[in-house]
Structures are given as structure tokens and as C-alpha cells.
Design an enzyme around this catalytic site. Structure first.
Site, mmCIF file in Angstrom:
data_model
loop_
_atom_site.group_PDB
_atom_site.id
_atom_site.type_symbol
_atom_site.label_atom_id
_atom_site.label_comp_id
_atom_site.label_asym_id
_atom_site.label_seq_id
_atom_site.Cartn_x
_atom_site.Cartn_y
_atom_site.Cartn_z
ATOM 1 N N TYR A 130 0.210 12.873 13.598
ATOM 2 C CA TYR A 130 1.168 12.028 12.889
ATOM 3 C C TYR A 130 2.022 11.231 13.869
ATOM 4 O O TYR A 130 2.149 10.002 13.760
ATOM 5 C CB TYR A 130 2.045 12.898 11.983
ATOM 6 C CG TYR A 130 2.971 12.107 11.103
ATOM 7 C CD1 TYR A 130 2.500 11.480 9.950
ATOM 8 C CD2 TYR A 130 4.323 11.963 11.424
ATOM 9 C CE1 TYR A 130 3.350 10.738 9.146
ATOM 10 C CE2 TYR A 130 5.174 11.223 10.622
ATOM 11 C CZ TYR A 130 4.687 10.618 9.481
ATOM 12 O OH TYR A 130 5.530 9.871 8.688
ATOM 13 N N ASP A 185 -2.523 1.783 -4.197
ATOM 14 C CA ASP A 185 -2.444 3.185 -3.759
ATOM 15 C C ASP A 185 -3.747 3.877 -4.132
ATOM 16 O O ASP A 185 -4.485 3.408 -5.012
ATOM 17 C CB ASP A 185 -1.257 3.872 -4.473
ATOM 18 C CG ASP A 185 -0.747 5.110 -3.744
ATOM 19 O OD1 ASP A 185 0.419 5.097 -3.302
ATOM 20 O OD2 ASP A 185 -1.511 6.083 -3.629
ATOM 21 N N LYS A 244 2.125 7.170 14.515
ATOM 22 C CA LYS A 244 3.313 6.351 14.288
ATOM 23 C C LYS A 244 3.743 5.608 15.561
ATOM 24 O O LYS A 244 4.344 4.533 15.496
ATOM 25 C CB LYS A 244 4.443 7.220 13.728
ATOM 26 C CG LYS A 244 4.123 7.776 12.336
ATOM 27 C CD LYS A 244 3.828 6.653 11.353
ATOM 28 C CE LYS A 244 3.473 7.124 9.973
ATOM 29 N NZ LYS A 244 3.169 6.016 9.047
ATOM 30 N N ALA A 261 13.844 11.465 1.558
ATOM 31 C CA ALA A 261 13.453 12.344 0.440
ATOM 32 C C ALA A 261 12.355 11.699 -0.393
ATOM 33 O O ALA A 261 12.615 10.840 -1.235
ATOM 34 C CB ALA A 261 14.677 12.632 -0.429
ATOM 35 N N THR A 266 0.862 -1.187 0.000
ATOM 36 C CA THR A 266 0.000 0.000 0.000
ATOM 37 C C THR A 266 0.900 1.240 0.000
ATOM 38 O O THR A 266 2.031 1.188 0.484
ATOM 39 C CB THR A 266 -0.959 0.049 1.207
ATOM 40 O OG1 THR A 266 -0.237 0.437 2.380
ATOM 41 C CG2 THR A 266 -1.649 -1.294 1.436
ATOM 42 N N GLY A 267 0.395 2.313 -0.586
ATOM 43 C CA GLY A 267 1.268 3.483 -0.785
ATOM 44 C C GLY A 267 2.343 3.183 -1.812
ATOM 45 O O GLY A 267 3.357 3.864 -1.885
ATOM 46 N N ASP A 304 -8.255 2.506 -1.277
ATOM 47 C CA ASP A 304 -8.306 3.548 -0.256
ATOM 48 C C ASP A 304 -8.280 2.813 1.078
ATOM 49 O O ASP A 304 -9.260 2.158 1.461
ATOM 50 C CB ASP A 304 -9.586 4.383 -0.387
ATOM 51 C CG ASP A 304 -9.658 5.478 0.672
ATOM 52 O OD1 ASP A 304 -8.878 5.442 1.640
ATOM 53 O OD2 ASP A 304 -10.513 6.377 0.519
HETATM 54 P P1 NAP Z 1 4.445 9.452 0.003
HETATM 55 O O1 NAP Z 1 5.524 9.622 -0.993
HETATM 56 O O2 NAP Z 1 3.464 10.567 0.204
HETATM 57 O O3 NAP Z 1 3.658 8.093 -0.315
HETATM 58 C C1 NAP Z 1 2.511 7.727 0.396
HETATM 59 C C2 NAP Z 1 1.495 7.197 -0.581
HETATM 60 O O4 NAP Z 1 0.335 6.789 0.154
HETATM 61 C C3 NAP Z 1 1.033 8.261 -1.595
HETATM 62 O O5 NAP Z 1 1.000 7.746 -2.900
HETATM 63 C C4 NAP Z 1 -0.355 8.571 -1.094
HETATM 64 O O6 NAP Z 1 -1.230 9.042 -2.102
HETATM 65 C C5 NAP Z 1 -0.791 7.218 -0.571
HETATM 66 N N1 NAP Z 1 -2.002 7.311 0.229
HETATM 67 C C6 NAP Z 1 -2.426 8.355 1.004
HETATM 68 N N2 NAP Z 1 -3.623 8.094 1.525
HETATM 69 C C7 NAP Z 1 -3.982 6.855 1.070
HETATM 70 C C8 NAP Z 1 -5.122 6.060 1.257
HETATM 71 N N3 NAP Z 1 -6.162 6.465 1.998
HETATM 72 N N4 NAP Z 1 -5.175 4.850 0.655
HETATM 73 C C9 NAP Z 1 -4.141 4.425 -0.114
HETATM 74 N N5 NAP Z 1 -3.041 5.148 -0.338
HETATM 75 C C10 NAP Z 1 -2.953 6.363 0.258
HETATM 76 O O7 NAP Z 1 5.065 9.178 1.444
HETATM 77 P P2 NAP Z 1 6.406 8.422 1.881
HETATM 78 O O8 NAP Z 1 7.330 9.468 2.380
HETATM 79 O O9 NAP Z 1 6.846 7.424 0.883
HETATM 80 O O10 NAP Z 1 5.849 7.681 3.175
HETATM 81 C C11 NAP Z 1 5.540 6.286 3.183
HETATM 82 C C12 NAP Z 1 5.318 5.877 4.631
HETATM 83 O O11 NAP Z 1 6.517 6.112 5.382
HETATM 84 C C13 NAP Z 1 4.229 6.703 5.315
HETATM 85 O O12 NAP Z 1 3.493 5.857 6.189
HETATM 86 C C14 NAP Z 1 5.007 7.721 6.100
HETATM 87 O O13 NAP Z 1 4.284 8.197 7.220
HETATM 88 C C15 NAP Z 1 6.240 6.928 6.488
HETATM 89 N N6 NAP Z 1 7.403 7.755 6.805
HETATM 90 C C16 NAP Z 1 7.944 8.597 5.881
HETATM 91 C C17 NAP Z 1 9.042 9.377 6.233
HETATM 92 C C18 NAP Z 1 9.698 10.325 5.294
HETATM 93 O O14 NAP Z 1 10.599 11.075 5.725
HETATM 94 N N7 NAP Z 1 9.357 10.349 4.021
HETATM 95 C C19 NAP Z 1 9.586 9.277 7.536
HETATM 96 C C20 NAP Z 1 8.992 8.427 8.431
HETATM 97 C C21 NAP Z 1 7.901 7.657 8.072
HETATM 98 P P3 NAP Z 1 -1.425 10.643 -2.234
HETATM 99 O O15 NAP Z 1 -0.088 11.205 -2.596
HETATM 100 O O16 NAP Z 1 -2.454 10.781 -3.307
HETATM 101 O O17 NAP Z 1 -1.889 11.105 -0.866
#
Ligand code: NAP
Length: 259
Positions: free
Chosen positions: A155, A37, A159, A189, A12-13, A63
Site C-alpha cells: 500500500y 466503481d 501511494k 473515516a 473511480t471508486g 474494474d
Molecule cells: P473505500 O471506501 O474502500 O472506496 C474505494 C472504492 O474503490 C470502493 O468502492 C472499492 O470497491 C473500489 N474499488 C476497489 N477496487 C476497484 C477496482 N479494481 N476497480 C474499481 N473500483 C475499485 O476507500 P476510501 O477510504 O474512500 O479510499 C479512496 C482512496 O483514498 C483510495 O485510493 C485510498 O487508498 C485513498 N486513501 C484513503 C485513506 C483513508 O484513510 N480512508 C487515506 C489515504 C488514502 P470495493 O469496496 O468493492 O473494493
């Protein structure tokens, strides 16, 4: 040499950032990958990238806030390759508001995606994994689940909750050859942080990261992939920070040794 179970991997995602990098890496190791996603264009692009590189991928809209949508997505994957034996819950959202003004709507939105989404997907995946006698669940926590950060009321709470949810999954599913772990990325990033980090944020963060850089999505995906492998069968119920040493460090993070 990591090896994976033959069944499908559901990410997912999977259309963006860490989920996308994980989908690509698992496909490179030979897993048929369901890229799930809410963003329809992103799943099509990621699946096309995997196929172009010779991997197997299916774009699956989902979703994760919606049980019917999750059921439909898992049904599609099961018709394609049987039960998903790997589930990576990477769908997530970040909403930043000051604690005192944090709206209950934003609170509910963040918890619905980040916590309820992982709970519902894990619950839906479990019977198929039990039938296969094998499963690997990896949830996405965050350093924000360990340390507070300005604006991260929902957030950070979501987490931290992921660590508890992961332990619960590990306990109740462990006897069936299933492991559940979480990865807690540090600053990475991705489109999520691109939107949330200003130049000032980056300048403040970098001195606090012993490794001295912000992670690429592949740095996080590598840890996730290990946890999805056969070899990780005795790692269960843990939340692994993948943060360049951020959580290991405390006071006096930079500066000379003289006191
Ligand atoms: P990202 O690039 O925004 O990817 C997240 C994906 O999840 C996006 O495609 C988003 O779609 C999708 N999404 C959002 N709501 C959804 C839903 N209801 N159903 C299905 N998909 C959905 O974020 P990322 O940075 O790769 O983060 C991935 C995970 O790692 C997240 O759980 C985040 O909290 C965690 N994380 C990230 C970081 C960081 O620094 N990047 C650090 C710690 C933890 P939309 O773009 O359309 O919303």
C-alpha cells in the site's frame, strides 16, 4: 466561488468513501458526474443520491485493473456527455500483511488497483482532455506514501508511486491545458479504514494528528474539488497532504512545554 469545466467528471471508486463524497460535491457544483466503481450497488446508490439532490449522475461499472473495462466505461461516459474533462482516481484497496510474509499475490493485487488503475485511467482520459484543451486529473496518494506503517508494504509503495505517476502526467500533459495532482489523505473515516482500524489504532493515531480528529470523506473531497476547478490551473504535478497536520509534526507531538 469555484467553477468547473462543462464536461463530465469521472470518479473511480465513486461508490464509496472519498470517491463518493467527491462525486456528490462535484455534482453540487454542477458537474455531470460519472460514478465509476467495481461495486455495482454502490454506484447505483451514489448516482441515485446525486439525482435526488437535483444533480446529474451516471452509474458506470468499471474494474480499473482491466483495460477493456476502462475503455468501455469511458466510451459510456463519452456517449453520455462527451470526453471526461475531470478524472479523479479514487479506486483503491488496502491489504495489510507483515513485510516478511507479504505475498506476491497481495503485492500484485494492490499495485494493480492503486497504481496501474490510475495509470490506465489517466492514459484513457488524456486524448479526450487534449481534444477539449482542458483537463483536471486528481490521483489519490496517502500519508502512507510518505511514511511507512506496519503491514503497508504494498500500500505504502503504491501511494509513493502515485506521486511519481502524477509528476509524469503533469509533465507530459501540461501543455494541453491539463493539470495532474495528487491528494494524500491522512486517516479518514471510510469503509476502507472502518475495516482496517481497531480501537487501538484510533487511540494511537489521534495524539499524532495536530488537528485532533480523524477526517470525514468531505474534508478530503474539498481539496480534490479545488484541484479539479478552473481556478487551480497553475497547481500542477504536486501531491498535497490533507492530513490534519500529521506530516507536519515530528518528535514531542504531545505533552507540556517544559523541557
Ligand atoms: P473505500 O471506501 O474502500 O472506496 C474505494 C472504492 O474503490 C470502493 O468502492 C472499492 O470497491 C473500489 N474499488 C476497489 N477496487 C476497484 C477496482 N479494481 N476497480 C474499481 N473500483 C475499485 O476507500 P476510501 O477510504 O474512500 O479510499 C479512496 C482512496 O483514498 C483510495 O485510493 C485510498 O487508498 C485513498 N486513501 C484513503 C485513506 C483513508 O484513510 N480512508 C487515506 C489515504 C488514502 P470495493 O469496496 O468493492 O473494493
Amino acid at each position: 466561488m469555484l467553477s468547473l469545466e462543462n464536461g463530465a467528471a469521472m470518479i473511480t471508486g465513486g461508490g464509496s468513501g472519498i470517491g463518493r463524497a467527491t462525486a456528490v460535491m462535484l455534482a453540487e457544483l454542477g458537474a455531470p458526474v460519472a460514478v465509476a466503481d467495481i461495486d455495482g450497488d454502490a454506484i447505483a446508490e451514489t448516482a441515485a443520491e446525486i439525482r435526488a439532490a437535483g444533480g446529474e449522475a451516471l452509474a458506470v461499472p468499471v474494474d480499473v485493473r482491466d483495460k477493456a473495462s476502462i475503455n468501455a466505461a469511458f466510451d459510456t461516459v463519452e456517449d453520455w456527455r462527451g470526453p471526461a474533462t475531470i478524472l479523479v482516481n479514487s479506486a483503491g484497496i488496502l491489504q495489510v500483511e507483515p513485510f516478511e510474509d507479504f505475498s506476491v499475490e497481495s503485492w500484485n493485487r494492490v499495485l494493480a488497483v492503486n497504481v496501474t488503475g490510475a495509470f490506465l485511467c489517466g492514459q484513457r482520459a488524456a486524448p479526450g482532455m487534449k481534444a477539449a484543451g482542458y483537463g483536471r486529473i486528481v490521483n489519490l496518494s496517502s500519508i502512507s506514501g510518505f511514511r511507512a506503517g506496519v503491514g503497508r508494504t504494498a500500500y505504502g509503495t503504491s501511494k509513493a508511486a502515485i506521486a511519481g505517476l502524477t509528476r509524469q502526467m503533469a509533465l507530459e500533459l501540461g501543455r494541453h491545458g491539463i493539470t495532474a495532482n495528487a491528494v494524500a489523505p491522512g486517516a479518514t473515516a471510510t469503509p476502507m479504514t472502518h475495516a482496517a482500524y481497531t480501537e487501538e489504532t484510533r487511540a494511537t493515531l489521534l495524539p499524532m494528528i495536530p488537528s485532533g480528529f480523524i477526517a470525514e470523506p468531505e474534508d478530503i473531497a474539498a481539496a480534490i474539488v479545488f484541484l479539479t476547478s478552473r481556478q487551480a490551473r497553475y497547481v500542477n504535478g504536486h501531491t498535497l497532504p490533507v492530513d490534519g497536520g500529521y506530516l507536519a509534526s515530528g518528535m514531542l507531538q504531545t505533552g507540556s512545554l517544559s523541557v
